[in-house]
Design an enzyme around this catalytic site. Sequence first.
Site, short mmCIF file in Angstrom:
data_model
loop_
_atom_site.label_atom_id
_atom_site.label_comp_id
_atom_site.label_asym_id
_atom_site.label_seq_id
_atom_site.Cartn_x
_atom_site.Cartn_y
_atom_site.Cartn_z
N ASP A 39 0.98 -1.20 -0.03
CA ASP A 39 0.04 -0.18 -0.15
C ASP A 39 0.82 1.30 0.05
O ASP A 39 2.14 1.20 0.28
CB ASP A 39 -1.06 0.07 1.33
CG ASP A 39 -1.92 1.08 1.34
OD1 ASP A 39 -2.31 1.49 0.26
OD2 ASP A 39 -1.87 1.85 2.35
N ASP A 238 -1.27 -0.47 6.42
CA ASP A 238 -1.18 0.06 7.70
C ASP A 238 -2.77 0.64 8.15
O ASP A 238 -2.98 1.01 9.07
CB ASP A 238 -0.23 1.21 8.03
CG ASP A 238 -0.80 2.50 7.10
OD1 ASP A 238 -1.34 2.31 5.97
OD2 ASP A 238 -0.57 3.68 7.55
N ASP A 242 -7.24 -1.70 4.42
CA ASP A 242 -6.19 -2.83 4.19
C ASP A 242 -6.39 -4.03 4.93
O ASP A 242 -6.14 -5.05 4.34
CB ASP A 242 -4.68 -2.35 4.65
CG ASP A 242 -4.10 -1.14 3.76
OD1 ASP A 242 -4.46 -0.84 2.87
OD2 ASP A 242 -3.55 -0.19 4.43
#
Length: 353
Positions: A39, A238, A242
Site C-alpha cells: 500500500d 497500515d 487494508d
Amino acid sequence: LATPMSVMVGVGKAAEAGVLIRNGEALQTASQISAMILDKTGTITEGSPQVTEIQLTGNHKEEDILRLAASLESGSEHPLALSIVESAKAQGFTLSKVMNFNAIAGHGVEGEVDGSTLLFGNEKLMEERSISINHHIADAQRMASEAQTPMYLALNGQLAAIIAVSDPIKKDSIEAVKRLQANGIRVVMLTGDNRATAKAVAEKVGITEFVAEVLPEDKSNKVEELQAQGEIVGMTGDGINDAPALAQANVGFAIGTGTDVAIESADITLMRGSLHGLADAIAISKATLRNIKQNLFGAFIYNVAGIPFAAGVLYPFFGLLLSPVIAGAAMAFSSLTVVSNANRLRLFKASEH
C-alpha cells in the site's frame, strides 16, 4: 524437536529485528513469497502528508478555502484529511461545525459548513456530481506529476480550489524495495491516488508495476488476482481499508505504526515501520526453513543408521547387538545435535544491502 526448535528460535530472532510473527505457519510461508503488494500511504510513504499548494479557481481567499476544507475534513480519519486539518490549525484558524457529513469511499467527502454545501475529493467525485473541472485538469495533472495528491473542492456546486497534499517517501523505502526485488520478488504498489501521482511515487522507489485509483474493497481483489496467477502473495498495509487484503494474502504484514485493525488482521507486524522489516522477515524465514531441513536430515540420518543395528543386522555375521546404553546415548546425542543446530540461528544476521 527438529521443527519446533527452529521455529521458536526463528520467531525470537525476528523479534530482535523488530518483526513480530503471530505463528510458525506465517514464518514458514514467508520464505515462499513470490509477489509483494505494498500500500502506498503510510507504507511506502511516511503517512504524514502536508498541504503543499492551494490553487484558487474562484473569488475566494486562500485562508477561507483552507478553513472550509479543514472544517469539512474534521469528520474524517483519512491521513490526507488529517493533514488539511493540521495545516489549518497551525495557521490558527477556528474550524466550523460540519453538518450532514458523508464519506464516499474511494472518492472523497461531502457536507455542509457555515450554510454552504461542500464536496471535496478526486476527479471521479466531481464528474459524478457534474462539477465542471475541465479548465483545471491540467493543473491537477501537473501537481500529480510532482508526486503531490490534488483534491478538488467544490462550493455550492462550483469548483472553488484545488488543494495539493504531498506525503514524503520514507528514507529507506527505495533500498528496501531493491532488497525485495533482488530476492526475485514481484513488487506491486496499490493506492487510491490518481494514476499520475502513483506513477511519480512508483518511479521514485523503483516499482514498475502499480495500480492506482483503487477502491478499498478492490485491494483484496488484487490479492486474489495474483493468487490466481499462481503467486504466493504478501500484502503490506497500515490502514483499516487494508485489513481485508491483509487477511486474504498468504502472509499479511502490518506496519506497527498503523491501525489496530490492520495489525489484528495481519500475520506479521513490522514494529519499526520500515519496509526493511519485510526483507528481514523473508530472510529470517528462509534461514529458519534451511535450519529445519538440516535438523530433519540430521535426525533421520541417526535413525536410518541406528535402527538396523538395534534390530540386530550384525548379529548373524559377528554376533554383535547394540547395547541399550549406546542406543540411549545416540538418541540423546541426536536431540543435542538438533537443539545445537537450531541455536545456530541466533547468529543469523539479515543484511540491509
